[in-house]
Design an enzyme around this catalytic site. Structure first.
Site, mmCIF file in Angstrom:
data_model
loop_
_atom_site.group_PDB
_atom_site.id
_atom_site.type_symbol
_atom_site.label_atom_id
_atom_site.label_comp_id
_atom_site.label_asym_id
_atom_site.label_seq_id
_atom_site.Cartn_x
_atom_site.Cartn_y
_atom_site.Cartn_z
ATOM 1 N N GLY A 198 36.476 2.153 -35.815
ATOM 2 C CA GLY A 198 36.727 0.865 -35.265
ATOM 3 C C GLY A 198 38.303 0.588 -34.426
ATOM 4 O O GLY A 198 38.341 -0.613 -34.344
ATOM 5 N N GLY A 228 38.690 1.622 -31.833
ATOM 6 C CA GLY A 228 38.475 1.561 -30.310
ATOM 7 C C GLY A 228 38.543 2.601 -29.675
ATOM 8 O O GLY A 228 38.991 2.863 -28.269
ATOM 9 N N THR A 247 35.805 4.900 -28.986
ATOM 10 C CA THR A 247 34.822 4.788 -28.007
ATOM 11 C C THR A 247 35.174 3.772 -26.760
ATOM 12 O O THR A 247 34.799 4.092 -25.627
ATOM 13 C CB THR A 247 33.456 4.211 -28.585
ATOM 14 O OG1 THR A 247 33.334 4.912 -29.882
ATOM 15 C CG2 THR A 247 32.264 4.335 -27.684
ATOM 16 N N GLU A 283 39.857 -15.909 -63.334
ATOM 17 C CA GLU A 283 40.875 -15.953 -62.421
ATOM 18 C C GLU A 283 41.895 -16.680 -62.818
ATOM 19 O O GLU A 283 42.987 -16.176 -62.462
ATOM 20 C CB GLU A 283 39.830 -17.219 -61.315
ATOM 21 C CG GLU A 283 38.491 -16.349 -60.837
ATOM 22 C CD GLU A 283 38.853 -15.136 -60.239
ATOM 23 O OE1 GLU A 283 39.777 -14.788 -59.612
ATOM 24 O OE2 GLU A 283 37.883 -14.603 -60.030
ATOM 25 N N ASP A 314 37.683 -5.321 -60.101
ATOM 26 C CA ASP A 314 39.274 -5.116 -60.450
ATOM 27 C C ASP A 314 39.674 -3.801 -60.886
ATOM 28 O O ASP A 314 40.584 -3.109 -60.840
ATOM 29 C CB ASP A 314 39.738 -6.175 -61.315
ATOM 30 C CG ASP A 314 39.322 -7.442 -60.846
ATOM 31 O OD1 ASP A 314 39.348 -7.626 -59.608
ATOM 32 O OD2 ASP A 314 39.040 -8.383 -61.588
HETATM 33 P P1 ADP Z 1 35.736 3.513 -32.725
HETATM 34 O O1 ADP Z 1 34.941 4.424 -31.725
HETATM 35 O O2 ADP Z 1 37.052 3.875 -32.820
HETATM 36 O O3 ADP Z 1 35.171 3.588 -33.910
HETATM 37 P P2 ADP Z 1 34.931 1.286 -31.098
HETATM 38 O O4 ADP Z 1 35.530 1.660 -29.828
HETATM 39 O O5 ADP Z 1 33.280 1.483 -31.239
HETATM 40 O O6 ADP Z 1 35.634 1.952 -32.159
HETATM 41 O O7 ADP Z 1 35.195 -0.170 -31.394
HETATM 42 C C1 ADP Z 1 33.968 -1.200 -31.779
HETATM 43 C C2 ADP Z 1 34.328 -2.557 -31.203
HETATM 44 O O8 ADP Z 1 35.772 -3.043 -31.715
HETATM 45 C C3 ADP Z 1 34.631 -2.443 -29.812
HETATM 46 O O9 ADP Z 1 33.302 -2.480 -28.905
HETATM 47 C C4 ADP Z 1 35.496 -3.623 -29.532
HETATM 48 O O10 ADP Z 1 34.689 -4.840 -29.251
HETATM 49 C C5 ADP Z 1 36.352 -3.728 -30.692
HETATM 50 N N1 ADP Z 1 37.857 -3.193 -30.366
HETATM 51 C C6 ADP Z 1 38.366 -2.281 -31.179
HETATM 52 N N2 ADP Z 1 39.324 -1.998 -30.676
HETATM 53 C C7 ADP Z 1 39.684 -2.789 -29.458
HETATM 54 C C8 ADP Z 1 40.973 -2.915 -28.790
HETATM 55 N N3 ADP Z 1 41.867 -2.255 -29.006
HETATM 56 N N4 ADP Z 1 40.808 -4.065 -27.962
HETATM 57 C C9 ADP Z 1 39.602 -5.056 -28.023
HETATM 58 N N5 ADP Z 1 38.536 -4.616 -28.782
HETATM 59 C C10 ADP Z 1 38.585 -3.411 -29.558
HETATM 60 ZN ZN ZN Z 2 39.004 -10.409 -61.019
HETATM 61 MG MG MG Z 3 33.192 4.971 -31.966
#
Ligand code: ADP
Ligand code: ZN
Ligand code: MG
Length: 624
Positions: free
Chosen positions: A208, A210, A212, A428, A503
């Site tokens: 996640g 970025g 790709t 809580e 927890d």
């Molecule tokens: P990874 O390949 O590292 O798992 P991705 O490139 O698939 O991550 O990222 C998933 C989505 O997250 C992208 O399509 C984009 O929408 C968002 N995202 C991730 N990093 C960025 C960034 N630096 N700037 C803008 N959007 C991002």
């Molecule tokens: Zn709790």
């Molecule tokens: Mg990826």
């Protein structure tokens, strides 16, 4: 036997499915069960459990069967859905809050009727296409479906173009990749001067972040073809298929060069060889060997650059990382505060933001979020605005989206017993009161016993700092706070529930990290006892231990000791503050929620003030 091609089969299915939906919708539209006044009556009698308004139609689900028709699911045509919505708004809100009406949706109008219009056209088109295929004899000479197996399933130039502008908060990464872009734009220049450009680059980072996106942006910036394949695609049924896919991929790339070849999840094929416990020459090894052959086979500056992504560079075969292959690594990490703000800006393009939206504040409150998380946050907020028919996105949307992401959607309609509520309130209150007495813990923002996602209640607190370097004391007190729920149940309820399982998981994991990972325990000394390498057994990987059974026993003992100590301290705090815990419980049972300010009033012995609206972003308001 001759087999039809997959494509044709899919076409058949699509045409049949379209035909079917069309027929259903055609006849479905005729029969209405109710008149409008009957519908209104059902609402007034609190009979409706769920409903959906889709175009000109309302679909109802009742609590018990309707008298005249004997059915529980009914439909009715609405002449004017908008006025229905306006007329019913107060009633709906009231019933929804009371839990009578569990769920309802208004599907934006117009979508269905457009669908209905286009549908016959689609069907006719589909049939024509099918006839054309039959006429061309494509059906009869397609041959063996396995013929395409060895072909790389690449995606070539079909995605929309991405540039560096779409990648925010990754300035260093972009700078490193700029060189590649320059080369792809003008290979001749580099050739002339005899400069060697690395033809393999490894993007390393958690999911996640970025990777790709960056790879696609390089192709977009240089305006070259982007061929991508995922490592897991290689891991297929038959021996030899993976290798031939690799060959095919590089053949395609050379044809369309200059090009980027992107291998996602390269760890799926590129694991260390020879660590397997059964036969050396398995499928993955052949695929990996082919990959190495291809990467060496480039003549210099052929115009193909291979990018690969992984979040586990440590398990890659060293041969992959040798000079001439993936000899350069670019680390892509979770963004910092500025990066998060920039990413939020990228993802708010094309969305209208209310004046009260402060992306700086959101960025500050989203420590540890990756680009993908932030994109998801913006999207969830936009969905919420759209569902409420607003054209602008507000800070409340973002707040709600953030809560949803962190704990799942709120479930006000779940019917709950008073006994349950009391259990949750005590749990809580235990967290909150314990945390209040722990100097390193963040102030409580809100306590609630409204269920959300998996959890029955929540004590919200948002970390104030980036939390990159927590101290021993901080981690220990976090454990004490996490145990607060369970301890309160044991002390004030006389019984314990499964509500504390999450927890306990987190507390145990923290304690384990402290003992075995960060060297924070005297008994074991400043040594890290991380699990060792991975061994391949059959289809799975198992971790090996790099320490003795005796040490493993000591680790377990020390983890237990640490948790026991935290438990005792927590019990001490809560016993000494029983009156406060009970005051919080009473407030929660009466009001469902308690704001951070109200909690502070209660703890400091003041009269509890009025509730003001709370936002998760409040914790960072003062840092401005
Ligand atoms: P990874 O390949 O590292 O798992 P991705 O490139 O698939 O991550 O990222 C998933 C989505 O997250 C992208 O399509 C984009 O929408 C968002 N995202 C991730 N990093 C960025 C960034 N630096 N700037 C803008 N959007 C991002
Ligand atoms: Zn709790
Ligand atoms: Mg990826």
């Amino acid at each position: 036997m001759k087999k039809p091609r997959i494509f044709t089969v899919v076409l058949y299915i699509v045409v049949l499915a379209l035909l079917f939906t069309w027929i259903v919708s055609f006849f479905g539209n005729k029969a209405d069960d109710l008149s409008y006044s009957q519908v209104v009556e059902l609402f007034q009698n609190e009979q409706v459990k769920k409903f959906t308004v889709d175009g000109q139609k309302i679909y109802l689900e009742l609590h018990k069967p309707e008298e005249t028709t004997g059915k529980k699911n009914l439909t009715c045509a609405l002449a004017n859905p908008d006025s229905f919505r306006l007329e019913m708004k107060d009633l709906l809100d009231k019933q929804h809050a009371a839990g009578v009406l569990e769920d309802y949706h208004f599907v934006p109008q117009g979508s269905w009727s457009a669908y209905e219009l286009i549908l016959p056209l689609l069907i006719v088109g589909g049939v024509l296409l099918l006839l054309w295929f039959l006429a061309m004899g494509k059906l009869s000479n397609s041959g063996n479906p396995a013929a395409n197996f060895g072909k790389a399933r690449t995606t070539l130039g079909i995605q929309e173009k991405v540039t560096f502008e779409d990648v925010a908060g990754a300035e260093e990464e972009k700078e490193e990749l700029q060189e590649i872009v320059d080369f792809l734009r003008n290979p001749a220049k580099f050739k002339e001067i005899g400069a060697k450009i690395p033809h393999g680059l490894l993007l390393v980072g958690p999911p996640g972040t970025g990777k790709t996106l960056l790879a696609r942006a390089v192709a977009g910036e240089a305006d070259v073809q982007f061929l991508s394949i995922s490592g897991s695609d290689f891991v297929e049924l038959y021996v030899g298929v993976g290798a031939s896919r690799v060959r095919d991929l590089f053949e395609q790339a050379k044809k369309v060069a200059p090009a980027i070849v992107f291998i996602d999840e390269i760890d799926a094929v590129g694991r260390k060889r020879g660590s397997g416990l059964g036969g050396g020459h398995d499928e993955k090894e052949q695929t990996l060997n082919q990959l190495l052959v291809e990467m060496d086979g480039f003549t210099k500056n052929e115009g193909v650059i291979v990018l690969a992504a992984t979040n586990r560079p440590d398990i890659l075969d060293p041969a992959l990382l040798r000079p001439g292959r993936f000899d350069r690594q670019i680390h892509v990490g979770a963004p910092d505060v500025k990066g998060r703000e920039d990413i939020l800006k990228v993802h708010s393009r094309g969305k209208r933001l209310d004046e009260n939206v402060d992306l700086k504040l959101v960025a500050r409150s989203t420590v540890g979020f990756t680009g993908a998380d932030l994109s998801n946050l913006m999207n969830e907020a936009a969905i919420r605005a759209a569902r409420e028919n607003r054209k602008v996105l507000t800070m409340e949307d973002l707040n709600e989206a953030m809560m949803k992401i962190m704990a799942g959607p709120e479930k006000r309609s779940r019917v709950r017993q008073r006994k349950d509520l009391k259990e949750t309130a005590i749990h809580e209150a235990g967290h909150a009161v314990a945390m209040y007495h722990l100097p390193t813990q963040d102030p409580v923002l809100q306590i609630t016993i409204v269920p959300r996602g998996q959890s029955l209640g929540a004590t919200w607190h948002i970390p104030r700092d980036d939390g990159f370097n927590p101290t021993r004391n901080q981690m220990y007190e976090e454990i004490v706070g996490l145990l607060g729920g369970r301890v309160a149940e044991a002390l004030f309820l006389g019984d314990i529930s499964v509500g504390a399982s999450n927890d306990i998981d987190r507390a145990t994991k923290l304690a384990r990290d402290m003992v075995a990972r960060f060297g924070m325990c005297e008994e074991l000394g400043t040594v890290s006892y991380l699990d060792g390498g991975e061994v391949f057994i059959g289809r799975d990987y198992q971790t090996t231990k790099s320490y003795s059974e005796k040490v493993a026993g000591t680790i377990d003992d020390q983890v237990k000791l640490l948790i026991d100590k935290a438990y005792a301290q927590c019990a001490e705090i809560l016993k000494a503050n029983e009156d406060k815990v009970m005051a919080v419980v009473d407030h929660l049972l009466a009001n469902e929620s308690m704001t951070g300010a109200q909690f502070a009033d209660c703890m400091e012995g003041r009269e509890i003030g009025e509730a003001t609206k709370v936002s998760l972003f409040d914790a960072h308001k003062d840092d401005m």
